[in-house]
Design a protein around this motif. Structure first.
Motif, PDB file in Angstrom:
ATOM      1  N   TRP A   1      31.792  39.138  39.105  1.00 49.56           N
ATOM      2  CA  TRP A   1      32.555  38.229  38.245  1.00 49.56           C
ATOM      3  C   TRP A   1      32.140  38.320  36.784  1.00 49.56           C
ATOM      4  O   TRP A   1      32.633  37.562  35.959  1.00 49.56           O
ATOM      5  CB  TRP A   1      32.383  36.792  38.738  1.00 49.56           C
ATOM      6  CG  TRP A   1      30.949  36.380  38.803  1.00 49.56           C
ATOM      7  CD1 TRP A   1      30.209  35.834  37.798  1.00 49.56           C
ATOM      8  CD2 TRP A   1      30.077  36.508  39.913  1.00 49.56           C
ATOM      9  NE1 TRP A   1      28.925  35.619  38.207  1.00 49.56           N
ATOM     10  CE2 TRP A   1      28.811  36.021  39.520  1.00 49.56           C
ATOM     11  CE3 TRP A   1      30.215  36.994  41.204  1.00 49.56           C
ATOM     12  CZ2 TRP A   1      27.714  36.002  40.375  1.00 49.56           C
ATOM     13  CZ3 TRP A   1      29.121  36.965  42.050  1.00 49.56           C
ATOM     14  CH2 TRP A   1      27.898  36.473  41.631  1.00 49.56           C
ATOM     15  N   HIS A   2      31.251  39.225  36.426  1.00 51.68           N
ATOM     16  CA  HIS A   2      30.808  39.343  35.039  1.00 51.68           C
ATOM     17  C   HIS A   2      31.907  39.975  34.192  1.00 51.68           C
ATOM     18  O   HIS A   2      32.500  40.978  34.555  1.00 51.68           O
ATOM     19  CB  HIS A   2      29.532  40.181  34.944  1.00 51.68           C
ATOM     20  CG  HIS A   2      28.370  39.548  35.629  1.00 51.68           C
ATOM     21  ND1 HIS A   2      27.764  38.407  35.160  1.00 51.68           N
ATOM     22  CD2 HIS A   2      27.722  39.867  36.762  1.00 51.68           C
ATOM     23  CE1 HIS A   2      26.786  38.062  35.965  1.00 51.68           C
ATOM     24  NE2 HIS A   2      26.743  38.942  36.956  1.00 51.68           N
TER      25      HIS A   2
ATOM     26  N   PRO B   1      33.065  42.087  31.124  1.00 53.07           N
ATOM     27  CA  PRO B   1      32.457  43.089  30.248  1.00 53.07           C
ATOM     28  C   PRO B   1      32.532  42.660  28.772  1.00 53.07           C
ATOM     29  O   PRO B   1      33.556  42.177  28.312  1.00 53.07           O
ATOM     30  CB  PRO B   1      33.308  44.343  30.480  1.00 53.07           C
ATOM     31  CG  PRO B   1      34.139  44.071  31.670  1.00 53.07           C
ATOM     32  CD  PRO B   1      34.201  42.603  31.853  1.00 53.07           C
ATOM     33  N   PHE B   2      31.444  42.824  28.078  1.00 51.57           N
ATOM     34  CA  PHE B   2      31.336  42.582  26.633  1.00 51.57           C
ATOM     35  C   PHE B   2      31.591  41.128  26.236  1.00 51.57           C
ATOM     36  O   PHE B   2      31.999  40.863  25.110  1.00 51.57           O
ATOM     37  CB  PHE B   2      32.276  43.502  25.845  1.00 51.57           C
ATOM     38  CG  PHE B   2      32.164  44.941  26.221  1.00 51.57           C
ATOM     39  CD1 PHE B   2      31.001  45.639  25.957  1.00 51.57           C
ATOM     40  CD2 PHE B   2      33.210  45.596  26.846  1.00 51.57           C
ATOM     41  CE1 PHE B   2      30.887  46.970  26.299  1.00 51.57           C
ATOM     42  CE2 PHE B   2      33.108  46.922  27.195  1.00 51.57           C
ATOM     43  CZ  PHE B   2      31.939  47.614  26.926  1.00 51.57           C
ATOM     44  N   LEU B   3      31.396  40.194  27.158  1.00 57.42           N
ATOM     45  CA  LEU B   3      31.609  38.784  26.837  1.00 57.42           C
ATOM     46  C   LEU B   3      30.670  37.946  27.676  1.00 57.42           C
ATOM     47  O   LEU B   3      30.495  38.196  28.865  1.00 57.42           O
ATOM     48  CB  LEU B   3      33.062  38.376  27.123  1.00 57.42           C
ATOM     49  CG  LEU B   3      33.435  36.926  26.824  1.00 57.42           C
ATOM     50  CD1 LEU B   3      33.412  36.682  25.321  1.00 57.42           C
ATOM     51  CD2 LEU B   3      34.792  36.619  27.391  1.00 57.42           C
ATOM     52  N   ASN B   4      30.073  36.948  27.062  1.00 50.60           N
ATOM     53  CA  ASN B   4      29.210  36.021  27.786  1.00 50.60           C
ATOM     54  C   ASN B   4      30.046  34.822  28.213  1.00 50.60           C
ATOM     55  O   ASN B   4      30.325  33.930  27.420  1.00 50.60           O
ATOM     56  CB  ASN B   4      28.035  35.597  26.906  1.00 50.60           C
ATOM     57  CG  ASN B   4      27.036  34.748  27.654  1.00 50.60           C
ATOM     58  OD1 ASN B   4      27.131  34.591  28.874  1.00 50.60           O
ATOM     59  ND2 ASN B   4      26.078  34.211  26.932  1.00 50.60           N
ATOM     60  N   ALA B   5      30.471  34.818  29.475  1.00 50.67           N
ATOM     61  CA  ALA B   5      31.331  33.739  29.969  1.00 50.67           C
ATOM     62  C   ALA B   5      30.571  32.432  30.094  1.00 50.67           C
ATOM     63  O   ALA B   5      31.178  31.363  30.109  1.00 50.67           O
ATOM     64  CB  ALA B   5      31.937  34.127  31.314  1.00 50.67           C
ATOM     65  N   ALA B   6      29.243  32.490  30.171  1.00 53.89           N
ATOM     66  CA  ALA B   6      28.454  31.266  30.280  1.00 53.89           C
ATOM     67  C   ALA B   6      28.469  30.475  28.977  1.00 53.89           C
ATOM     68  O   ALA B   6      28.212  29.267  28.983  1.00 53.89           O
ATOM     69  CB  ALA B   6      27.019  31.603  30.675  1.00 53.89           C
ATOM     70  N   ALA B   7      28.775  31.122  27.863  1.00 55.74           N
ATOM     71  CA  ALA B   7      28.821  30.432  26.574  1.00 55.74           C
ATOM     72  C   ALA B   7      30.103  29.622  26.408  1.00 55.74           C
ATOM     73  O   ALA B   7      30.175  28.756  25.540  1.00 55.74           O
ATOM     74  CB  ALA B   7      28.685  31.435  25.438  1.00 55.74           C
TER      75      ALA B   7
ATOM     76  N   TRP C   1      36.574  26.769  31.615  1.00 56.18           N
ATOM     77  CA  TRP C   1      37.183  28.010  31.120  1.00 56.18           C
ATOM     78  C   TRP C   1      36.344  29.219  31.461  1.00 56.18           C
ATOM     79  O   TRP C   1      36.886  30.276  31.810  1.00 56.18           O
ATOM     80  CB  TRP C   1      37.425  27.915  29.620  1.00 56.18           C
ATOM     81  CG  TRP C   1      38.349  26.802  29.278  1.00 56.18           C
ATOM     82  CD1 TRP C   1      38.048  25.680  28.575  1.00 56.18           C
ATOM     83  CD2 TRP C   1      39.715  26.672  29.673  1.00 56.18           C
ATOM     84  NE1 TRP C   1      39.138  24.864  28.500  1.00 56.18           N
ATOM     85  CE2 TRP C   1      40.188  25.438  29.164  1.00 56.18           C
ATOM     86  CE3 TRP C   1      40.580  27.456  30.410  1.00 56.18           C
ATOM     87  CZ2 TRP C   1      41.480  24.999  29.357  1.00 56.18           C
ATOM     88  CZ3 TRP C   1      41.874  27.017  30.613  1.00 56.18           C
ATOM     89  CH2 TRP C   1      42.310  25.798  30.092  1.00 56.18           C
ATOM     90  N   GLY C   2      35.036  29.098  31.372  1.00 53.81           N
ATOM     91  CA  GLY C   2      34.165  30.213  31.737  1.00 53.81           C
ATOM     92  C   GLY C   2      34.270  30.539  33.221  1.00 53.81           C
ATOM     93  O   GLY C   2      34.317  31.707  33.610  1.00 53.81           O
TER      94      GLY C   2
ATOM     95  N   SER D   1      35.786  33.965  34.804  1.00 50.39           N
ATOM     96  CA  SER D   1      35.017  34.773  35.745  1.00 50.39           C
ATOM     97  C   SER D   1      35.782  34.993  37.051  1.00 50.39           C
ATOM     98  O   SER D   1      35.789  36.098  37.598  1.00 50.39           O
ATOM     99  CB  SER D   1      33.672  34.106  36.041  1.00 50.39           C
ATOM    100  OG  SER D   1      32.893  34.037  34.886  1.00 50.39           O
ATOM    101  N   LEU D   2      36.438  33.953  37.542  1.00 48.03           N
ATOM    102  CA  LEU D   2      37.245  34.086  38.754  1.00 48.03           C
ATOM    103  C   LEU D   2      38.413  35.045  38.530  1.00 48.03           C
ATOM    104  O   LEU D   2      38.702  35.899  39.380  1.00 48.03           O
ATOM    105  CB  LEU D   2      37.776  32.722  39.198  1.00 48.03           C
ATOM    106  CG  LEU D   2      38.689  32.718  40.422  1.00 48.03           C
ATOM    107  CD1 LEU D   2      37.934  33.136  41.664  1.00 48.03           C
ATOM    108  CD2 LEU D   2      39.341  31.371  40.590  1.00 48.03           C
TER     109      LEU D   2
END
Length: 127
Positions: free
Chosen positions: A38-39, A41-47, A52-53, A57-58
């Motif tokens: 679920w990562h 690429p090139f983006l920190n979804a946790a931020a 929305w994050g 990821s989903l």
């Protein structure tokens, strides 16, 4: 293909529904194991803010899994069906020796370079 003449109606539909369900399960496992899960690429979804994050990821996981399903269907529908004897011949004549060569190569790499990866090896040569 014997199942196409034996099954009709709802039995045929359930047969292929189960087959495509299995295809998605394999694609989801391949996504989780080999494509980063679920990562994004090139983006920190946790931020991002919490819903929305998580939704991003989903969505990324489902997009990667559906892309794998698309590739599996594309290969399956494009290439002719291989017989069992052709698969066994390919496995025993090519894949097993290739596996042993790969195992030997990895063992020699670990022995010679003491388990270092390529970036660490290059850094130790030039640094």
């Amino acid at each position: 293909m014997l199942f196409r003449s034996e099954y009709s109606g709802i039995r045929f539909g359930l047969f292929f529904l189960a087959e495509f369900g299995d295809m998605f399960i394999v694609a989801a496992l391949a996504t989780a194991c080999f494509l980063g899960g679920w990562h994004v690429p090139f983006l920190n979804a946790a931020a991002l803010p919490v819903p929305w994050g998580n939704l991003l990821s989903l969505g990324v996981f489902l997009a990667k899994a559906f892309l794998m399903v698309l590739v599996m269907m594309w290969v399956r529908w494009t290439l002719p069906r291989l017989r069992v004897d052709q698969l066994m011949r390919m496995s025993w004549k090519y894949m097993v020796p290739l596996t042993f060569v790969n195992l030997l190569g990895v063992s020699l790499w670990l022995l010679v370079f003491r388990g270092k990866g390529i970036p660490q090896m290059i850094a130790s040569l030039f640094g």
